[in-house]
Design a protein around this motif. Sequence first.
Motif, mmCIF file in Angstrom:
data_model
loop_
_atom_site.group_PDB
_atom_site.id
_atom_site.type_symbol
_atom_site.label_atom_id
_atom_site.label_comp_id
_atom_site.label_asym_id
_atom_site.label_seq_id
_atom_site.Cartn_x
_atom_site.Cartn_y
_atom_site.Cartn_z
ATOM 1 N N LEU A 1 0.842 -1.182 0.000
ATOM 2 C CA LEU A 1 0.000 0.000 0.000
ATOM 3 C C LEU A 1 0.888 1.247 0.000
ATOM 4 O O LEU A 1 1.164 1.825 1.042
ATOM 5 C CB LEU A 1 -0.914 -0.028 1.233
ATOM 6 N N PHE A 2 1.352 1.644 -1.183
ATOM 7 C CA PHE A 2 2.267 2.778 -1.268
ATOM 8 C C PHE A 2 1.549 4.105 -1.435
ATOM 9 O O PHE A 2 1.883 5.091 -0.816
ATOM 10 C CB PHE A 2 3.208 2.598 -2.458
ATOM 11 N N ASP A 3 0.565 4.095 -2.315
ATOM 12 C CA ASP A 3 -0.014 5.365 -2.738
ATOM 13 C C ASP A 3 -1.056 5.919 -1.784
ATOM 14 O O ASP A 3 -1.744 6.880 -2.096
ATOM 15 C CB ASP A 3 -0.637 5.199 -4.136
ATOM 16 N N LEU A 4 -1.188 5.297 -0.606
ATOM 17 C CA LEU A 4 -2.190 5.793 0.334
ATOM 18 C C LEU A 4 -1.771 7.137 0.915
ATOM 19 O O LEU A 4 -0.590 7.397 1.099
ATOM 20 C CB LEU A 4 -2.347 4.803 1.482
ATOM 21 N N PRO A 5 -2.786 7.983 1.240
ATOM 22 C CA PRO A 5 -2.445 9.241 1.913
ATOM 23 C C PRO A 5 -1.797 8.958 3.269
ATOM 24 O O PRO A 5 -2.064 7.922 3.889
ATOM 25 C CB PRO A 5 -3.800 9.921 2.099
ATOM 26 N N GLU A 6 -0.982 9.906 3.698
ATOM 27 C CA GLU A 6 -0.164 9.760 4.910
ATOM 28 C C GLU A 6 -1.003 9.394 6.145
ATOM 29 O O GLU A 6 -0.682 8.477 6.883
ATOM 30 C CB GLU A 6 0.570 11.104 5.130
ATOM 31 N N LYS A 7 -2.122 10.091 6.347
ATOM 32 C CA LYS A 7 -2.904 9.860 7.577
ATOM 33 C C LYS A 7 -3.546 8.460 7.592
ATOM 34 O O LYS A 7 -3.728 7.862 8.645
ATOM 35 C CB LYS A 7 -3.957 10.957 7.786
ATOM 36 N N ASN A 8 -3.861 7.963 6.408
ATOM 37 C CA ASN A 8 -4.436 6.615 6.345
ATOM 38 C C ASN A 8 -3.394 5.558 6.677
ATOM 39 O O ASN A 8 -3.680 4.561 7.331
ATOM 40 C CB ASN A 8 -5.019 6.351 4.956
ATOM 41 N N ILE A 9 -2.168 5.805 6.214
ATOM 42 C CA ILE A 9 -1.080 4.879 6.524
ATOM 43 C C ILE A 9 -0.848 4.837 8.031
ATOM 44 O O ILE A 9 -0.715 3.777 8.634
ATOM 45 C CB ILE A 9 0.211 5.308 5.785
ATOM 46 N N ALA A 10 -0.898 6.028 8.648
ATOM 47 C CA ALA A 10 -0.696 6.106 10.088
ATOM 48 C C ALA A 10 -1.743 5.274 10.824
ATOM 49 O O ALA A 10 -1.440 4.568 11.782
ATOM 50 C CB ALA A 10 -0.762 7.561 10.537
ATOM 51 N N ARG A 11 -2.985 5.356 10.354
ATOM 52 C CA ARG A 11 -4.053 4.601 11.010
ATOM 53 C C ARG A 11 -3.863 3.099 10.841
ATOM 54 O O ARG A 11 -4.124 2.323 11.744
ATOM 55 C CB ARG A 11 -5.415 5.007 10.436
ATOM 56 N N LEU A 12 -3.388 2.719 9.665
ATOM 57 C CA LEU A 12 -3.217 1.288 9.410
ATOM 58 C C LEU A 12 -2.096 0.695 10.252
ATOM 59 O O LEU A 12 -2.113 -0.487 10.575
ATOM 60 C CB LEU A 12 -2.920 1.043 7.933
ATOM 61 N N LYS A 13 -1.121 1.551 10.618
ATOM 62 C CA LYS A 13 0.018 1.048 11.400
ATOM 63 C C LYS A 13 -0.432 0.482 12.747
ATOM 64 O O LYS A 13 0.183 -0.431 13.279
ATOM 65 C CB LYS A 13 1.053 2.162 11.602
ATOM 66 N N ASP A 14 -1.555 1.025 13.280
ATOM 67 C CA ASP A 14 -2.088 0.496 14.541
ATOM 68 C C ASP A 14 -2.608 -0.927 14.386
ATOM 69 O O ASP A 14 -2.862 -1.613 15.363
ATOM 70 C CB ASP A 14 -3.252 1.378 15.039
ATOM 71 N N PHE A 15 -2.789 -1.324 13.154
ATOM 72 C CA PHE A 15 -3.391 -2.644 12.927
ATOM 73 C C PHE A 15 -2.368 -3.687 12.513
ATOM 74 O O PHE A 15 -2.725 -4.708 11.939
ATOM 75 C CB PHE A 15 -4.504 -2.540 11.876
ATOM 76 N N ASN A 16 -1.110 -3.408 12.786
ATOM 77 C CA ASN A 16 -0.052 -4.335 12.419
ATOM 78 C C ASN A 16 -0.327 -5.730 12.975
ATOM 79 O O ASN A 16 -0.604 -5.908 14.148
ATOM 80 C CB ASN A 16 1.292 -3.812 12.953
ATOM 81 N N ARG A 17 -0.278 -6.719 12.104
ATOM 82 C CA ARG A 17 -0.492 -8.133 12.464
ATOM 83 C C ARG A 17 -1.920 -8.400 12.937
ATOM 84 O O ARG A 17 -2.181 -9.384 13.617
ATOM 85 C CB ARG A 17 0.485 -8.577 13.562
ATOM 86 N N LYS A 18 -2.824 -7.491 12.604
ATOM 87 C CA LYS A 18 -4.220 -7.724 13.003
ATOM 88 C C LYS A 18 -5.056 -7.990 11.764
ATOM 89 O O LYS A 18 -4.718 -7.562 10.670
ATOM 90 C CB LYS A 18 -4.777 -6.499 13.737
ATOM 91 N N LYS A 19 -6.184 -8.677 11.996
ATOM 92 C CA LYS A 19 -7.064 -8.991 10.868
ATOM 93 C C LYS A 19 -7.889 -7.756 10.477
ATOM 94 O O LYS A 19 -8.440 -7.062 11.343
ATOM 95 C CB LYS A 19 -8.014 -10.126 11.238
ATOM 96 N N VAL A 20 -7.929 -7.492 9.209
ATOM 97 C CA VAL A 20 -8.756 -6.392 8.709
ATOM 98 C C VAL A 20 -9.513 -6.895 7.475
ATOM 99 O O VAL A 20 -9.241 -7.975 6.965
ATOM 100 C CB VAL A 20 -7.916 -5.156 8.304
ATOM 101 N N ILE A 21 -10.464 -6.082 7.038
ATOM 102 C CA ILE A 21 -11.167 -6.406 5.797
ATOM 103 C C ILE A 21 -10.945 -5.268 4.820
ATOM 104 O O ILE A 21 -11.148 -4.100 5.157
ATOM 105 C CB ILE A 21 -12.669 -6.619 6.044
ATOM 106 N N LEU A 22 -10.508 -5.639 3.647
ATOM 107 C CA LEU A 22 -10.297 -4.629 2.616
ATOM 108 C C LEU A 22 -11.568 -4.554 1.773
ATOM 109 O O LEU A 22 -12.147 -5.577 1.415
ATOM 110 C CB LEU A 22 -9.103 -5.035 1.750
ATOM 111 N N GLY A 23 -12.021 -3.340 1.498
ATOM 112 C CA GLY A 23 -13.196 -3.174 0.655
ATOM 113 C C GLY A 23 -12.836 -2.370 -0.582
ATOM 114 O O GLY A 23 -12.194 -1.329 -0.475
ATOM 115 N N ILE A 24 -13.227 -2.867 -1.723
ATOM 116 C CA ILE A 24 -12.952 -2.119 -2.958
ATOM 117 C C ILE A 24 -14.150 -2.271 -3.886
ATOM 118 O O ILE A 24 -14.672 -3.365 -4.066
ATOM 119 C CB ILE A 24 -11.635 -2.609 -3.629
#
Lengths: 209, 385
Positions: B274-297
């Motif tokens: 996930l390179f092209d994500l905006p900075e603040k979204n990347i920051a939020r995702l970092k809290d979820f390291n090694r956690k299960k998430v659901i990607l929606g597209i």
Amino acid sequence: MAAFYSLEIALLTVLFSLITGAPVAYVLSRLKVPGISIIIFFILAIRFFPGICSVVPVVEFFSNPVFNLLPVVIKVVLAHTLLSLPYVIFMCQGVFDAIPVELEEQALILKAGRFYTFIYIVVPIARTGIAAAAIYVFLLSWNEFVFSYFLMFQSTTVTLPVFLFKKIVWTPQLNYLAAISVCLSVPVILFTFIIQKQIVMGATEGSSK
Amino acid sequence: MPEVKLENLVKVYKEIDKNTGKTRYNAVIDNLDMTIKDGEFITLVGESGCGKSTVLRLIAGLDEATSGNIYIDGELSNNLSPKERDIGMVFQSYALFPHMTVEANIGFGLKIKRLPDKEKKDKISRILSGLRLENEAVKMPSMISGGQRQRVAVGRAMVTEPGILLMDEPLSNLDARLRSNMRTEFKHIHKEQQNTIIYVTHDQVEAMTLGDRMAIMNKGIIEQFGTPEEIYSHPANIFVAGFIGEPRMNFISGEIINKKGVICFSSTDFKIGLFDLPEKNIARLKDFNRKKVILGIRPQDIYLHDHKKVSLFRQNRFKIKIDVILPLGPRKIIVSKLDTPDKTDINFHVELDNDIICREDESVEFGMDLNHVHFFDFEDKKAIF
């Protein structure tokens, strides 16, 4: 003479039983209260006994001096109404059940009162079913013998079935009796034809969808 | 025009369990708060049985709320009968009075109001011409078509000029073309009369096209309440994301992996950076390291690799096998089978322009537009962004 007397009683019975029975049926149809079937059971209960049994309390009731001034016609009409009410209520309830509640809710939202809605929305839509009930009640009253006989025991004017009975007892003249029988049948056929027109018209068609 | 405010609204129905004979309490509406501004066109959308029609009936005063308050125009209206509320309503079944002509149906509300004859006639004829029903005035409801009946029902609700117009799935009995005509008509009516309209529907297209704001309801609660754009581009949770949009949003469950500052999403089918994500979204995702998430597209935000936008997608490519292709005319939908979170709907949809050539049973490389990707917490199904 007896024929007109019978006709008067039958029409009055139709009037009485519809005016009292239709609103009752409407309430029973719309009111959502547990145990409503028990009420319906008791309304129908009068019909569970042979007519001759229920004659006793009715005649006893009307022989009370309070009712001395009440014309015998009214007494017979009331007795017939009592007999026909279960049918009217039962038939009308089915008719009212078939009318979507939404029509009344719509009327309510358009700021019509409950009574106004009943008279101008519910009754016109239910008129076919009410007409069927009317035919039934008319026939019931027109044919009714037992109650009329006991209530008009001392009366000089009697209904047609009672009249027929009295003729059979005293002068069994066949052509005479046949004439009375025809008199008994004709109004029934006429009345049915008049009211049938109401029944044929599809009433609730087109109200929804 | 009035404002409608619902406060902690609860409606509980008592039902008797047929098997055990015990009484159960079923909350159709569960602590609902909502403020509908004056002159606003609000749509309530949800699957059948989600309580949306009940909300309407409570506002109309046809049902009584178990608890909570309803304010109409700032006035507490809980115990007001429908007669005392400034409302008009269109039922799904239209509820036309079958024994009255079209004209009498429309004039019913005016007759109750005891308006002078001339004024009454004027108003009726204005409504009739506005809804193109002049030729139907003396016909009975059974003699006119479904679309015309629908217009009569709308006219009857409008003729008394209520401040609030309630509509309960008014278009659900019409065919597709009439429906889109009527949608335009409703927009016109709202523009002219400026009344507060609350519109219930199960059709998401109807809800999006008509509403100034829309509320998505599910099991007696409001999942999200906002403008159609807001709801489409920022769904608050999985339910809203899956409910709005056709074909529905694709959900892929996986894990977030933070590898030396590079965030990756990895699922059983593919792994993307996930390179092209905006900075603040990347920051939020970092809290979820090694956690299960659901990607929606959304199917519209996926592109065929090697096609036009190729430079956009470097590390966010993935390969899937095309199962079937559904042509729509200008677009086509590609369906393939994937390991999606709820296991019941494992179809993965991609919507492509029709001129893109691809074949069934072929493995193709796709790329997704990371500006439009959504992530949801696997635990509470709420949107991370």
